[in-house]
Design an enzyme around this catalytic site. Structure first.
Site, PDB file in Angstrom:
ATOM      1  N   SER A   1      14.509  23.580 -15.611  1.00 54.88           N
ATOM      2  CA  SER A   1      13.099  24.696 -15.719  1.00 54.88           C
ATOM      3  C   SER A   1      13.252  26.045 -17.096  1.00 54.88           C
ATOM      4  O   SER A   1      14.319  26.643 -16.562  1.00 54.88           O
ATOM      5  CB  SER A   1      12.187  24.830 -14.775  1.00 54.88           C
ATOM      6  OG  SER A   1      11.547  26.223 -15.382  1.00 54.88           O
TER       7      SER A   1
ATOM      8  N   HIS B   1       0.870  -1.199   0.242  1.00 60.27           N
ATOM      9  CA  HIS B   1       0.340   0.223  -0.154  1.00 60.27           C
ATOM     10  C   HIS B   1       1.188   1.237   0.317  1.00 60.27           C
ATOM     11  O   HIS B   1       0.578   2.256   0.934  1.00 60.27           O
ATOM     12  CB  HIS B   1      -1.055   0.267   1.380  1.00 60.27           C
ATOM     13  CG  HIS B   1      -1.397  -1.655   1.618  1.00 60.27           C
ATOM     14  ND1 HIS B   1      -3.630  -1.630   0.756  1.00 60.27           N
ATOM     15  CD2 HIS B   1      -1.607  -1.886   2.140  1.00 60.27           C
ATOM     16  CE1 HIS B   1      -3.507  -3.355   1.250  1.00 60.27           C
ATOM     17  NE2 HIS B   1      -2.726  -2.830   1.847  1.00 60.27           N
TER      18      HIS B   1
END
Ligand code: ARG
Length: 457
Positions: A286, A164
Site C-alpha cells: 500500500s 455454508h
C-alpha cells in the site's frame, strides 16, 4: 454549432468522414490482431482461385505465388507492428487489398474475386481463435497439473471441510486442490467442444449466398487446416457471433472455476485462517500502510471472471436481436471476444504460477479443527456397530464435547472409498491431463503445418 463533415474516398466509394469513423469504430486497432490471419486466409483464397477451372484463369499459379509472397511480407510487417490500417481502409481486409494493389497493381485488385469481407472476417476470427484456444487449452492443462501436484504433495494434510462456509467434516488439502483440478479438466472439455465448432471453414460463403463461380470450398478449408468447410453458406456467415458467444461461455466456465479458487485462497490466507501463504511476489503493498501485502492478483482474477462473463453476455445481447444474414452488429462482437480470449489466458497462467508457489501451514490447518467437525464421523462409527443412524445422530449431538481430542489425520485416513480423502486417484488425473495435452498437440500440428506452406516460407 454544426461542424461540416467531409467525404473520404475509400476503396468502396466515398463515405462521410464522421460516418466512416463511427462505422469503422475500433476496427482500425482491433483488426491489427487479425492481420496475420487475414494474410493466411487470403493466401488460401488466391491459391484456390489460381486452380479454378475457368478460361481465362482469374490468376495463374505464378501470379498467385506472387500475391502469396507479398502477403508474407505484409504478415511480417504486421507482426513487427509496422502494418497500418487507415481510416479510409475501414478494416484490415481493405487495408491488405490496398497494400497489395499498391505493390502489385491489377493482381491486387483481383484477390477479392469470389469472396466478401463477410466470409473473410469470419475466417480471420476462426484462424485467430484457433491459435488462441490452443494456447489457452495448454495453459489450462498446466493449471490442472499445478493443482494436482499441489494436492498430491499435501494429500495427507488435514483441512476442515466446510458447508455454508462453516466447519463441517474432516477434509484434506489434497481433496480441496484436486476438486478444482477436476473442475478445470471439465472446463477443458467445454473448450474442446468450442474448439471443434470453431474448426470449420466459412470461406467461399462470400456475402452469405455463395458465388456463381466454380470455387472449391473444400480446397480452401484443407489448405487452411480446418477439419471441414461449414456446409450451408448462409449459416457460414450467421454462425459468426454465435461462435464467439459459445467460446466466451466456455471461457466463462473456466473463469468461474478460477475465481472460486482465488476466493478460497483469499479467505484461507487471511491471518485469521493462515492455512496457506501466497508467494511474496503475488502481493503488492500500500502507498500509505507500511504493513500491507495485498492479494491483488487474486482479486483481479475475481474481477476478470466478471468481465469475461460480461463479454459473453454482451455478445449474446448483440446477437439475439440480429436477423439472419450478415449484419454490421456483428462487428461489435469483436472487441469483447478478443478481450475475453486475452483475459482468460492471462488469468489461467498467473493462477497456475500462484498455485505452484503456495506454501502450506499444516499447524494452522490442523489447529482449525474443533470437536464438532468429527461429529458426523462419530455418528457413522456408531452406525457401523449396529445403531440406527437417527439414534446415533442424537446421541452424538448430546455429547459433542466428547469429541475435542479426535485426530484429524486419523479421520481423513478412514475415508478410503473412491474420490474421498484417502481414495483420490492421482494417476487418473494425470491421464486426463495427458489426454488434454495430446488433444492440443494434435490440433497444433495440423494448424501450423497448414499455415506455413501458404505464404511461401
Ligand atoms: N469490419 C467488418 C466486420 O467486422 C467487416 C465486414 C464488413 N462487411 C460489410 N458487409 N460491411 O463485420
Amino acid at each position: 454549432m454544426n461542424e461540416t463533415s467531409q467525404d473520404k474516398q475509400t476503396t468502396v466509394g466515398n463515405i462521410d468522414d464522421e460516418i466512416l469513423a463511427f462505422t469503422a469504430g475500433k476496427d482500425l486497432v482491433l483488426d491489427l490482431q487479425l492481420a496475420e490471419a487475414d494474410c493466411i486466409g487470403s493466401a488460401a483464397h488466391v491459391t484456390m482461385l489460381s486452380r479454378m477451372p475457368v478460361e481465362p484463369p482469374v490468376l495463374t499459379p505464378e501470379e498467385a505465388a506472387l500475391v502469396c509472397r507479398e502477403l508474407g511480407i505484409i504478415r511480417s510487417l504486421a507482426l513487427a507492428g509496422e502494418f497500418h490500417i487507415h481510416n479510409e481502409d475501414q478494416d484490415v481486409h481493405l487495408a491488405v487489398e490496398r497494400t497489395l494493389t499498391e505493390n502489385l497493381g491489377d493482381l491486387g485488385k483481383k484477390i477479392h474475386t469470389g469472396r466478401s469481407r463477410n466470409d473473410q472476417v469470419a475466417v480471420d476470427l476462426r484462424l485467430f481463435a484457433k491459435g488462441k484456444l490452443l494456447d489457452l487449452m495448454e495453459d489450462a492443462a498446466d493449471l490442472a497439473e499445478s493443482l494436482t501436484t499441489f494436492g498430491e504433495t499435501h494429500q495427507k494434510v488435514p483441512m476442515v471441510g466446510r458447508t455454508h462456509m462453516q466447519p463441517a467434516m474432516p477434509s484434506s488439502v489434497g481433496l480441496w486442490a484436486t476438486s478444482y483440478g477436476e473442475a478445470v479438466l471439465e472446463d477443458l472439455k467445454s473448450l474442446q467442444h468450442v474448439y471443434e465448432l470453431n474448426d470449420q471453414c466459412p470461406l467461399g460463403a462470400a456475402a452469405g449466398y455463395g458465388v456463381p463461380l466454380p470455387i472449391d470450398r473444400q480446397l480452401t478449408s484443407d489448405l487452411l487446416g480446418f477439419s471441414r468447410p461449414l456446409h450451408n453458406v448462409a449459416h457460414a456467415i450467421q454462425a459468426r457471433g454465435k461462435l464467439e458467444y459459445q467460446i466466451l461461455q466456455a471461457m466463462g466456465q473456466l473463469m468461474i472455476t478460477l475465481s472460486r479458487i482465488a476466493q478460497d485462497l483469499m479467505i484461507f490466507t487471511l491471518p485469521e485462517f493462515g492455512y496457506f501463504k501466497i508467494p511474496k511476489a503475488f502481493g503488492t503493498g500500500s502507498s500509505i500502510m507500511p504493513n500491507k501485502n495485498n492479494p491483488d492478483v487474486l482479486e483481479l482474477i475475481r474481477s476478470k471472471a466478471g468481465l469475461v462473463l460480461g463479454y459473453g453476455s454482451a455478445v449474446g445481447h448483440i446477437l439475439h436481436a440480429a436477423p439472419g444474414g450478415y449484419n454490421r452488429d456483428l462487428q461489435d462482437a469483436k472487441e469483447p471476444f478478443l478481450e475475453g480470449l486475452a483475459t482468460t489466458r492471462a488469468s489461467v497462467r498467473i493462477l497456475a504460477r500462484c498455485v505452484a508457489g503456495l506454501e502450506v501451514i499444516p499447524d494452522k490447518l490442523r489447529g482449525a479443527f474443533d470437536g464438532g467437525v468429527f461429529a458426523t464421523d462419530a455418528a457413522l462409527a456408531l452406525v457401523a456397530k449396529g445403531m440406527p443412524f437417527r439414534d446415533a445422530y442424537h446421541q452424538v449431538k448430546a455429547t459433542l464435547s466428547d469429541l475435542e481430542n479426535e485426530d484429524p489425520d486419523a479421520a481423513i485416513a478412514l475415508k478410503t472409498h473412491l474420490g474421498a480423502t484417502a481414495g483420490l486417484d492421482f494417476e487418473l488425473y494425470r491421464e486426463r491431463i495427458e489426454d488434454a495435452r495430446s488433444y492440443t498437440a494434435q490440433g497444433r500440428k495440423h494448424f501450423s503445418h497448414a499455415a506455413e506452406g501458404l505464404l511461401g516460407g
